[in-house]
Design an enzyme around this catalytic site. Structure first.
Site, mmCIF file in Angstrom:
data_model
loop_
_atom_site.group_PDB
_atom_site.id
_atom_site.type_symbol
_atom_site.label_atom_id
_atom_site.label_comp_id
_atom_site.label_asym_id
_atom_site.label_seq_id
_atom_site.Cartn_x
_atom_site.Cartn_y
_atom_site.Cartn_z
ATOM 1 C CE1 TYR A 144 -3.636 2.542 0.444
ATOM 2 C CE2 TYR A 144 -2.440 3.318 2.375
ATOM 3 C CZ TYR A 144 -3.451 3.484 1.429
ATOM 4 O OH TYR A 144 -4.260 4.596 1.495
ATOM 5 C CG ASP A 239 5.779 3.758 0.976
ATOM 6 O OD1 ASP A 239 6.016 4.416 2.016
ATOM 7 O OD2 ASP A 239 4.637 3.584 0.528
ATOM 8 C CE LYS A 267 1.334 5.039 8.141
ATOM 9 N NZ LYS A 267 -0.052 4.886 8.503
HETATM 10 N N1 PLP Z 1 2.791 4.289 2.320
HETATM 11 C C1 PLP Z 1 2.649 3.395 3.308
HETATM 12 C C2 PLP Z 1 3.633 2.281 3.430
HETATM 13 C C3 PLP Z 1 1.594 3.518 4.216
HETATM 14 O O1 PLP Z 1 1.446 2.613 5.182
HETATM 15 C C4 PLP Z 1 0.688 4.606 4.078
HETATM 16 C C5 PLP Z 1 -0.436 4.754 5.018
HETATM 17 O O2 PLP Z 1 -0.759 3.903 5.794
HETATM 18 C C6 PLP Z 1 0.895 5.499 3.041
HETATM 19 C C7 PLP Z 1 1.940 5.330 2.179
HETATM 20 C C8 PLP Z 1 -0.039 6.668 2.878
HETATM 21 O O3 PLP Z 1 0.150 7.572 3.905
HETATM 22 P P1 PLP Z 1 -1.032 8.584 4.327
HETATM 23 O O4 PLP Z 1 -2.095 7.774 4.962
HETATM 24 O O5 PLP Z 1 -0.339 9.535 5.264
HETATM 25 O O6 PLP Z 1 -1.480 9.265 3.077
#
Ligand code: PLP
Length: 439
Positions: A144, A239, A267
């Site tokens: 994700y 990521d 985060k």
């Molecule tokens: N990338 C990863 C690995 C994530 O776990 C998340 C959110 O849980 C995101 C991107 C997206 O972040 P946001 O919810 O701050 O848009």
């Protein structure tokens, strides 16, 4: 039975917001019941509007590495707010946070602050496409990367090379530029590259998958990924929105000694306020406007409250001994849960790195989850739902989904670890969790 305040509030919320929530993961859809309305948090604890106290293993889905309302964060945010909440102009706070990020991650020469992980990954893809003059981006099935159109694509069976939208509203054309491969499967990725040697702009990966449960990379996988990207001239995007300042102080890239071309963060770097970031090699990042032609902007980007919270969080985490102690407690908790599962005949796969851990209830004893497909096949969502409620009733708040991970903060002390293990022991004596024994 008297209706709980959470239930009453949810009835009202449902009339005003889709599903009564502002992010689907907050609903209790996969575990059943009404989602809790939280009133207050302090350290490792959360209180709901009915006055129940929980030990929190969700921690706002990761950001709260110091726990709730840590004094350093509250003070920093309060002081920042007194000076004005947003200027849309440069502040020292942005430079301080950027400096911490660049110091922690050797692969990052330059960084751009944004408001969320979604913005970070979306912008990183645009940049990678511009840098390579290519359109395709590879992601791993079950990974994700936020909710931008291009990432809402899964690998349907037999469609590992064909982007298929995961959500209505994602244009087919958009999805077609997203290729998917199974995590931990280098030959599959090599085949994707071989079929389109000049088309792939980037490979984006959660170095430890944490949105499909906790799935660690197998030995050599991340190195192999880097080699393949170099061989074919594609950028490697880590990521680290979840793994950053969670699996180690230098991210997953620090653990495995990899230097991705681009890194996405979120985060923890916002300490509970909205921040994301993407950064990488100067040669790539210099293409971002206004240095270069790749446009990306944000009214509230680098917001003073958010940078203050992020900087305070990272500084506190970096204090000598703080992160190692929290990681050691997470490890003790994860190992303890694994030992209880073994003892009680509960088929469970446990993963842990830094202050993140994950539990998979297996529907087949001996099965091993290594990628999105095996997670879908072997993870027992019904047992997770049972476990979730058994823990909730005892005052321990885990994510309302089998496919999420759990987080510890520095405020989760030895006593909390011990109390959690006792509660897990009671939960694992429930016949519904033990039905399929590990043998
Ligand atoms: N990338 C990863 C690995 C994530 O776990 C998340 C959110 O849980 C995101 C991107 C997206 O972040 P946001 O919810 O701050 O848009």
């Amino acid at each position: 039975m008297r209706m709980r305040e959470s239930e009453r509030l949810w009835e009202k919320a449902k009339q005003l917001m889709p599903g009564g929530v502002n992010s689907p993961v907050r609903s209790f859809r996969s575990v059943g019941g009404a989602p809790l309305f939280m009133a207050r948090g302090e350290g490792p604890y959360l209180w709901d509007v009915d006055g129940n106290r929980y030990v929190d293993f969700v921690l706002s889905w990761g950001p709260l590495a110091l726990g709730h309302a840590h004094p350093a964060v509250v003070d920093a945010v309060t002081a920042a707010a007194r000076g004005g909440t947003s200027f849309g102009a440069n502040t020292v706070g942005e430079t301080e946070l950027a400096d911490l990020l660049v110091q922690a991650l050797p692969s990052v020469d330059l960084v751009r602050l944004v408001n969320s992980g979604t913005e970070a990954t979306m912008s990183a893809a645009r940049l990678a496409r511009a840098y390579t003059s290519r359109d395709k981006v590879v992601k791993f099935a079950g990974g994700y990367h936020g909710h931008a159109d291009m990432y809402l694509v899964k690998a349907g069976s037999g469609a590992s090379t064909l982007g298929l939208p995961d959500s209505p509203g994602v244009p087919q054309a958009m999805a077609a530029d997203t290729l998917t491969a199974p995590f931990n499967d280098l030959p599959a990725l090599r085949s994707l590259f071989a079929a389109r040697p000049d088309d792939i702009a980037a490979v984006i990966v959660e170095p430890i998958m944490a949105n499909m449960g906790f799935i660690a990379p197998e030995d050599g996988f991340l190195d192999g990924l880097q080699s393949l990207c170099r061989e074919y001239g594609a950028l490697l995007i880590f990521d680290e929105v979840i793994t950053g300042f969670r699996v180690g102080l230098y991210g997953a890239q620090g653990l495995w000694g990899i230097e991705p071309d681009l890194t996405c963060l979120g985060k923890v770097i916002g300490g509970g306020l909205p921040v994301g970031a993407y950064g990488g090699r100067a040669a790539v990042m210099e293409m971002v406007a206004p240095s270069g032609p790749v446009y990306q902007a944000g009214t509230l980007a680098g917001n003073p409250l958010a940078t203050a919270a992020g900087t305070a969080t990272i500084r506190a985490l970096m204090e000598p001994g703080v992160f190692p102690a929290a990681s050691a407690r997470a490890r003790r908790l994860a190992d303890g849960i694994a030992a209880i599962a073994q003892e009680r005949g509960v088929a469970l796969q446990v993963g842990c790195e830094g202050t993140v851990f994950g539990l998979f209830f297996l529907n087949e004893p001996g099965a091993r989850i290594v990628d999105g497909e095996s997670a879908r096949r072997y993870a027992d969502t019904e047992r997770w739902a049972r476990f979730f409620h058994l823990m909730l009733e005892q005052g321990f708040y885990f994510a309302p989904s089998q496919f999420e991970v759990a987080f510890l903060s520095v405020a989760h002390d030895d006593e909390i670890v011990a109390a959690t293990l006792e509660a897990v022991e009671r939960a694992f004596s429930d016949p519904a969790l033990r039905m399929r024994s590990a043998g």
